[in-house]
Write an enzyme that holds these catalytic residues in place. Structure first.
Site, PDB file in Angstrom:
ATOM      1  N   HIS A 201      29.383  73.843 -13.524  1.00  0.00           N
ATOM      2  CA  HIS A 201      28.233  72.997 -13.837  1.00  0.00           C
ATOM      3  C   HIS A 201      27.080  73.319 -12.886  1.00  0.00           C
ATOM      4  O   HIS A 201      27.293  73.530 -11.694  1.00  0.00           O
ATOM      5  CB  HIS A 201      28.590  71.512 -13.698  1.00  0.00           C
ATOM      6  CG  HIS A 201      29.739  71.079 -14.540  1.00  0.00           C
ATOM      7  ND1 HIS A 201      31.033  71.020 -14.058  1.00  0.00           N
ATOM      8  CD2 HIS A 201      29.795  70.702 -15.841  1.00  0.00           C
ATOM      9  CE1 HIS A 201      31.833  70.623 -15.033  1.00  0.00           C
ATOM     10  NE2 HIS A 201      31.124  70.434 -16.125  1.00  0.00           N
TER      11      HIS A 201
ATOM     12  N   ASP B  73      36.010  74.875 -11.601  1.00  0.00           N
ATOM     13  CA  ASP B  73      36.159  74.471 -12.995  1.00  0.00           C
ATOM     14  C   ASP B  73      35.754  75.562 -13.983  1.00  0.00           C
ATOM     15  O   ASP B  73      35.765  75.334 -15.189  1.00  0.00           O
ATOM     16  CB  ASP B  73      35.408  73.161 -13.289  1.00  0.00           C
ATOM     17  CG  ASP B  73      34.131  73.012 -12.495  1.00  0.00           C
ATOM     18  OD1 ASP B  73      33.673  73.998 -11.876  1.00  0.00           O
ATOM     19  OD2 ASP B  73      33.575  71.897 -12.475  1.00  0.00           O
TER      20      ASP B  73
ATOM     21  N   ASP C 193      30.218  76.616  -9.041  1.00  0.00           N
ATOM     22  CA  ASP C 193      30.808  75.614  -9.930  1.00  0.00           C
ATOM     23  C   ASP C 193      30.349  75.878 -11.361  1.00  0.00           C
ATOM     24  O   ASP C 193      29.227  76.371 -11.582  1.00  0.00           O
ATOM     25  CB  ASP C 193      30.347  74.223  -9.483  1.00  0.00           C
ATOM     26  CG  ASP C 193      31.107  73.090 -10.155  1.00  0.00           C
ATOM     27  OD1 ASP C 193      32.024  72.537  -9.528  1.00  0.00           O
ATOM     28  OD2 ASP C 193      30.760  72.747 -11.304  1.00  0.00           O
TER      29      ASP C 193
ATOM     30  N   HIS D 239      25.770  67.329  -7.744  1.00  0.00           N
ATOM     31  CA  HIS D 239      24.917  66.629  -8.724  1.00  0.00           C
ATOM     32  C   HIS D 239      24.111  65.495  -8.092  1.00  0.00           C
ATOM     33  O   HIS D 239      23.178  64.971  -8.718  1.00  0.00           O
ATOM     34  CB  HIS D 239      25.768  66.046  -9.858  1.00  0.00           C
ATOM     35  CG  HIS D 239      26.441  67.067 -10.709  1.00  0.00           C
ATOM     36  ND1 HIS D 239      25.767  68.110 -11.309  1.00  0.00           N
ATOM     37  CD2 HIS D 239      27.752  67.224 -11.062  1.00  0.00           C
ATOM     38  CE1 HIS D 239      26.620  68.855 -11.984  1.00  0.00           C
ATOM     39  NE2 HIS D 239      27.830  68.337 -11.844  1.00  0.00           N
TER      40      HIS D 239
END
Length: 322
Positions: free
Chosen positions: A142, A228, A140, A104
């Protein structure tokens, strides 16, 4: 959720893989050199991280804090990613087990637990060593908005992401986000619905990610390996099992060997259920060493990968006509 206990949980996955017979060597690393970081991040942003950590820490955004040792930890995480890339270019599979995660983090901002974009630093380092084409595959849950932003206009780095879409953090990663300028067509996003499991991920890999990777023929594949999307993760809302990641790792490793004779460099991102993290790291290591990879069947006329195929077909021969 980004807690110190994640690191020993990841290391336990290495130990599990070794007990299962995977050839494993655990190595230390050196901090990433500043010139490598500056290929990815703004100097004033790095100064902010260093100064804030040195003065006792503080908060950078609602999810991201810096403590007294955060700068040193971030440098070591980026350094581990750099050394993993070097090992992979030599043909040895490598896994940088690091925290904090990185995907991120943008050129001049921290976000979502991330300070330095470890995968992006590794890609920039590989280019400095002469790699002409580098791919970053992010699984991931996200979307890796920081990595996408860093390379959105780059003509020699392919960024691919399969992630949970919809109104889910960070809210980016739509199929229509395909890059710009020299990088147009080199950003590949396959968002999936909440509750997706291996069937939906198999469609993403089989119909979009692997065909594009093969056509691009990277000299290095870096995997932003977040866990995740595991069914037990408290944040992800997906339904993958640990062995799913082993099959993904086997497929990417097989492709990397076929197109360039190299191995992938895996870089740890998220994954917040500690037992699941251990199991997923072990499965990834085992999968990366498998001689043959599973085949991922097409998802059919209503495949969740359909929107991504349509958005990207103008740029990739392997996506046309299906």
């Amino acid at each position: 959720m980004e807690v110190p206990e994640r690191y020993p949980a990841a290391l336990a996955g290495v130990e599990t893989a070794a007990r299962d017979g995977a050839p494993v060597e655990v190595l230390g690393c050196e901090p990433a050199p500043e010139e490598t970081l500056l290929a990815v991040h703004e100097g004033r942003y790095l100064d902010l991280l260093r100064d804030l950590s040195g003065s006792g820490g503080g908060v950078l955004d609602p999810d991201t804090a810096v403590g007294p040792g955060s700068w040193e930890a971030a440098l070591l995480a980026a350094g581990a990613a750099v050394e993993a890339a070097e090992a992979a270019l030599s043909g040895e599979p490598a896994f940088a087990l690091v925290r904090p995660p990185g995907h991120h983090a943008g050129r001049g901002r921290a976000m979502g637990f991330c300070l330095i974009n470890n995968a992006a630093v590794a890609a920039a380092h590989a280019r400095s060593l002469g790699a002409r084409r580098v791919a970053i595959l992010d699984w991931d849950v996200h979307h890796g908005n920081g990595t996408q932003d860093i390379f959105y206009a780059a003509g020699d780095v392919l960024y691919l992401s399969v992630h949970r879409g919809g109104l889910f953090y960070p809210g980016t990663g739509q199929p229509e986000e395909v890059g710009e300028g020299p990088g147009r067509g080199l950003t590949v996003n396959v968002p999936l619905s909440a509750g997706s499991g291996e069937r939906e991920y198999a469609a993403a890999f089989g119909e979009v990610l692997l065909p594009v990777l093969g056509e691009f023929a990277p000299e290095l594949v870096i995997v932003s390996a977040g866990y995740d999307a595991h069914v037990s993760d408290p944040l992800g809302g997906m339904r993958l099992e640990a062995e799913s990641f082993g099959r993904f790792a086997a497929a990417v490793s097989s492709l990397a060997r076929a197109v360039s004779g190299t191995s992938p460099a895996f870089v740890l991102e998220g994954g917040y259920d500690l037992k699941a993290l251990t199991a997923c790291v072990a499965a990834t290591i085992r999968g990366a060493g498998e001689a043959e990879a599973s085949r991922f069947p097409a998802g059919g006329a209503r495949s969740p990968a359909g929107p991504a195929r349509r958005a990207l077909a103008p740029f990739w021969e392997s996506l046309k006509g299906g």
